[in-house]
Structures are given as structure tokens and as C-alpha cells.
Motif scaffolding. Sequence first.
Motif, PDB file in Angstrom:
ATOM      1  N   ASP A 341      53.292  31.732  90.585  1.00  0.00           N
ATOM      2  CA  ASP A 341      52.307  30.637  90.578  1.00  0.00           C
ATOM      3  C   ASP A 341      50.897  31.180  90.755  1.00  0.00           C
ATOM      4  N   TYR A 342      50.758  32.176  91.615  1.00  0.00           N
ATOM      5  CA  TYR A 342      49.429  32.725  91.878  1.00  0.00           C
ATOM      6  C   TYR A 342      48.841  33.383  90.632  1.00  0.00           C
ATOM      7  N   VAL A 343      49.620  34.218  89.943  1.00  0.00           N
ATOM      8  CA  VAL A 343      49.115  34.910  88.759  1.00  0.00           C
ATOM      9  C   VAL A 343      48.787  33.915  87.651  1.00  0.00           C
ATOM     10  N   HIS A 344      49.582  32.850  87.493  1.00  0.00           N
ATOM     11  CA  HIS A 344      49.268  31.840  86.483  1.00  0.00           C
ATOM     12  C   HIS A 344      47.928  31.173  86.774  1.00  0.00           C
ATOM     13  N   ASP A 345      47.666  30.875  88.046  1.00  0.00           N
ATOM     14  CA  ASP A 345      46.378  30.249  88.399  1.00  0.00           C
ATOM     15  C   ASP A 345      45.222  31.193  88.112  1.00  0.00           C
ATOM     16  N   VAL A 346      45.375  32.466  88.481  1.00  0.00           N
ATOM     17  CA  VAL A 346      44.306  33.439  88.232  1.00  0.00           C
ATOM     18  C   VAL A 346      44.098  33.615  86.735  1.00  0.00           C
ATOM     19  N   PHE A 347      45.179  33.677  85.966  1.00  0.00           N
ATOM     20  CA  PHE A 347      45.060  33.858  84.517  1.00  0.00           C
ATOM     21  C   PHE A 347      44.361  32.663  83.875  1.00  0.00           C
ATOM     22  N   ASN A 348      44.693  31.461  84.301  1.00  0.00           N
ATOM     23  CA  ASN A 348      44.044  30.284  83.728  1.00  0.00           C
ATOM     24  C   ASN A 348      42.544  30.295  83.990  1.00  0.00           C
ATOM     25  N   ALA A 349      42.137  30.778  85.169  1.00  0.00           N
ATOM     26  CA  ALA A 349      40.709  30.860  85.457  1.00  0.00           C
ATOM     27  C   ALA A 349      40.041  31.948  84.622  1.00  0.00           C
ATOM     28  N   LEU A 350      40.725  33.071  84.421  1.00  0.00           N
ATOM     29  CA  LEU A 350      40.146  34.162  83.634  1.00  0.00           C
ATOM     30  C   LEU A 350      39.974  33.772  82.173  1.00  0.00           C
ATOM     31  N   SER A 351      40.907  33.015  81.633  1.00  0.00           N
ATOM     32  CA  SER A 351      40.856  32.685  80.208  1.00  0.00           C
ATOM     33  C   SER A 351      39.640  31.854  79.840  1.00  0.00           C
ATOM     34  N   LEU A 352      38.952  31.281  80.829  1.00  0.00           N
ATOM     35  CA  LEU A 352      37.773  30.473  80.563  1.00  0.00           C
ATOM     36  C   LEU A 352      36.477  31.256  80.715  1.00  0.00           C
ATOM     37  N   THR A 353      36.550  32.543  81.087  1.00  0.00           N
ATOM     38  CA  THR A 353      35.331  33.302  81.367  1.00  0.00           C
ATOM     39  C   THR A 353      34.723  33.962  80.149  1.00  0.00           C
ATOM     40  N   ALA A 354      35.489  34.166  79.059  1.00  0.00           N
ATOM     41  CA  ALA A 354      34.939  34.866  77.886  1.00  0.00           C
ATOM     42  C   ALA A 354      35.740  34.487  76.650  1.00  0.00           C
ATOM     43  N   ASP A 355      35.116  34.740  75.500  1.00  0.00           N
ATOM     44  CA  ASP A 355      35.763  34.448  74.213  1.00  0.00           C
ATOM     45  C   ASP A 355      36.617  35.647  73.819  1.00  0.00           C
ATOM     46  N   ARG A 356      37.785  35.748  74.511  1.00  0.00           N
ATOM     47  CA  ARG A 356      38.704  36.831  74.231  1.00  0.00           C
ATOM     48  C   ARG A 356      40.107  36.263  74.055  1.00  0.00           C
ATOM     49  N   ASP A 357      40.964  37.097  73.492  1.00  0.00           N
ATOM     50  CA  ASP A 357      42.356  36.691  73.317  1.00  0.00           C
ATOM     51  C   ASP A 357      43.122  37.086  74.578  1.00  0.00           C
ATOM     52  N   PHE A 358      43.083  36.190  75.566  1.00  0.00           N
ATOM     53  CA  PHE A 358      43.775  36.470  76.825  1.00  0.00           C
ATOM     54  C   PHE A 358      45.272  36.234  76.654  1.00  0.00           C
ATOM     55  N   GLU A 359      46.054  37.196  77.138  1.00  0.00           N
ATOM     56  CA  GLU A 359      47.506  37.122  76.987  1.00  0.00           C
ATOM     57  C   GLU A 359      48.151  37.422  78.330  1.00  0.00           C
ATOM     58  N   LEU A 360      49.114  36.586  78.710  1.00  0.00           N
ATOM     59  CA  LEU A 360      49.829  36.767  79.975  1.00  0.00           C
ATOM     60  C   LEU A 360      51.180  37.394  79.687  1.00  0.00           C
ATOM     61  N   GLY A 361      51.426  38.573  80.248  1.00  0.00           N
ATOM     62  CA  GLY A 361      52.681  39.278  80.057  1.00  0.00           C
ATOM     63  C   GLY A 361      53.714  38.888  81.098  1.00  0.00           C
ATOM     64  N   GLN A 362      54.599  39.815  81.422  1.00  0.00           N
ATOM     65  CA  GLN A 362      55.682  39.552  82.367  1.00  0.00           C
ATOM     66  C   GLN A 362      55.125  39.356  83.774  1.00  0.00           C
TER      67      GLN A 362
END
Length: 480
Positions: A341-362
Motif C-alpha cells: 500500500d505504501y509503495v502504491h501511494d508513493v508511486f501515484n504521487a510520483l506519476s504526477l510530478t513529470a511528463d514521464r512514462d512511470f511504471e510500477l514493477g513488482q
Amino acid sequence: MSRFRLPRGLRARLTLWIAAILILAVAASFAAIYRGTGQQLRNQLDRDLVTQAGAFAAALPGGDDGRNEIPEAIGRYVTHQPFHTTSQLLFARLPNGNVVTNEPELLGLPAALDAEPESPGAQRAENRAAQKLRNAPEGYTTIDAIDLGGLRVYVRRVVRGGQTVARVGVGEPLAPVVRAQHGVARTFLLAGLFALLAAAVAGYLVASRVSSPLRRMARTAAEVNAGDISHRMGPTSASDEIRFLAQSFDNMLDRLDDAFARQRAFVSDASHELRTPLTVVRGQLEVLARQPDVSHEDVTRVTRLVSAETERMERLVDDLLLLAKTEEGSPLAVRPIELRDYVHDVFNALSLTADRDFELGQVSDVTIDADPDRLAQVIHNLAQNAVAHTPEGGLVRLSAAANGRYVRFVVEDNGPGIPDDQRDRIFDRFHRTDFSRARSTGGSGLGLAIARALVEAHGGRIRAGESPEGGARLEFDLPV
């Protein structure tokens, strides 16, 4: 009058300690041997006295008819055993109080009245010794006798027909025992002086050899204290302990040298980083001040530039303070974290910081103990580094997989990657692989240094490598 002071040098103190230990050892050995020698000789003397007294008693006749012959037998026995300082004193006390002896002078008998007159003090001492000898009880007695070193006496009763017919005594001077002990003392004194001299010389040589690297270390420490940390102890042929101490000392100087070099580089880089925005602010204000007619657009432009540079300086100062607190061991607010749950929350916040192809792995479903705010800052700094090195639409991948006793967090990109010779240095303060990019994008050069400090504060490790896409791979491990 000046007070005596012990030497302060290590060689002198070691030599004195060795000499003192040797003196104590010799003194203890001397006391044991001196006392043992005297005791052994006295025991032998006592056995001889018992034997002689038995022979004296056996020489007296037995039976009722022989009682009258006992005084005559005693006289014959003692007459044929003259006393010298190396032979026995023989005496016998008869029931009627008469005393027969081969040395009447020692017992103060009338036969000794013709001797040369002595001083009153010596005469009184002899009288006391004679009285004590005449009244010696059965068994062993030690008499203080002049010129004999003392007199050891043994008295036994002679019984004939159930009655005591005499008490015979045998005495031996203690002078041979005293002479033997004095010989031991002289031998120990000579041997002890020689051993002390040899020990002092050997101790000084040993102390010089032992203290030589320590003196070198002291000189090196003095030079370091004076500001020159380039000197080293180098190899030494001393014992393992001294060699280990010298190596540790050189390693410490290496770390100090490296720390001072980092400190100088840090001060230089920090000064440069602060000077750049200050120069921009000053330049814009000077340009604005030289214009005769300042328009609203000019004021807005300068205000925007000044605000941007001010924010840049604020970020730099905040990063420096955070880095300093972390390296000083500032406590972390550690608590259990549900990783998925923690990594998903951090990833969702990161995906809004720049125009990049953010990808969440294992992401593993485990629980770790960490400071959630500081851990998020580490992931954010690594992701911002990936964003800074990738173009728009570039790949930035985040994963957090458990592997045994630790969780490995990985941030990868498909940018230009990190050269091999730079991978161990990118976590240093103000280190950049692309100076022009870093300044144009406002980077402080402290993001990865802060990430390393926070990871190490959690008990983890961080390192750089190459991603499968050819870009950079930054990963760190935290214990589960």
C-alpha cells in the motif's frame, strides 16, 4: 630543594618497571631461599642433637648398682668430648643439683672463674645465658650466647629403674647456620646486582625497540596537529599489536585526509552554489536600478527571477541542514509499514510530478520498519534523478521486491546511464555527471547524497548500476 620526579619517557618507564619487577622477583626468591636454608639447617641440627642426646643417655650405666657410677660415667663422657664452636656442648644435671659439662664457662660454673675479666655488660649477658642454659627445660631451647650466634640446646631425661637419674643436654652453636645464611645473602646480592644490571640494559634495549614505532607515531601526531596530515607511519617490523596500531593510525589519517578533502570540496561547492543565485539576483537588481523608466513588466520579470533564485537557495539550505542532521544521527520516526500500500501511494504521487512514462514493477506484500516520510524522500530523490536524465515520455520504473531478509527498492530509467567511473561518486555531495544540465534545471547536487545518508540511517545500503534498458539503475536495500 627540587622534588624527585619519575621519568616521563616510555623507554625509561619500561626500563624502571622491568628493573622493579626483577628486584621484587629476586627479593622474593632471596627471602624464600634464605629462610628455607636456615630452616633446613636448623632441622638437621635438631635431628643431630636428638641423636647425640640419645648416645649420651645410652652411655650411662643401668641397674641399681650402676646408679652410683652415673656421675663418674657422665664425667668420663663429657671429658672425652671437648667443646668447640663446631662440636657439641655436653652437660648433665644430677638430682642433687650438680651440673657436669665440658664447657663450664657457658654454664657459669666455678671452673670458669679464672677466665679473663669481661666488661660488666658482657658479664651480665653471659650470666643470664648461663642461668637459662642451666634451667633449660626438656626439649628444644635456643640460648642467646655471645660469639656463638646463639646456641641450640636439647635436653632429655635419663631414667634408670623407674627413677630419673639425670637430665642430659646437648647443644650446638648456631654460628654455622648464620654463616650459611650470610653466604646465601652475599651470593644473592652479587647475583642480584649483576642480574639487575643485565636486566636494565636488556630492558632499555627492549623498551627502545617497543617504543620506537610509538615515538614515530607521536612525531607523526605532532605533525598532524600542526596541520600536515600527509605523513604516515608506514610499514613497521614491530610486534603484531604495534603493527596493527600503526596500520590503524595510518587508516585514521587516511580517513581524516579524505574527510578534510571532502570538507574543502563541500565548502567550495556550497559557496559556488550559493554564489550563483546571489549573482543572478544582484545582476537583475542592478539592471533594474540602471533603467530610468521601470515598467511593470520589468518589475514582474525581475521579481519572478529573484523568487526563483531565492527558492533555489532555500532548497539548497534545507538540503544541507537535512544532510547534516542525518549524518549526525538525527533520530528517525520508525514504524511498521505495509509495503504494498505504501509503495502504491508513493508511486501515484510520483506519476504526477513529470511528463514521464512511470511504471510500477513488482512490489512484495511484506511489512518493514522505516520512517515513512524519509523513505518517501529517498524514493522521490531517486525518481527525480531519473526524471532529470530522461526526455519527455522517458521510462521511469519503480519496484520493491522482498529477497530473504531485506527489501530491494529499485528506480530505473532509459536515459544515458551512469559511466562506470562515476557510479561510486554520484552519492557524494554536489557531484554531477552533467554540470550544465544540473544548473539549468536547478538541481542542488545533494539529492543522491541525502538519499544515501537516509538509507544508511535505516541500516541499509545504496548503489548504482545499469538498467536493462541501458539507463541508470539506482537501488537500495532495507531490512525486512
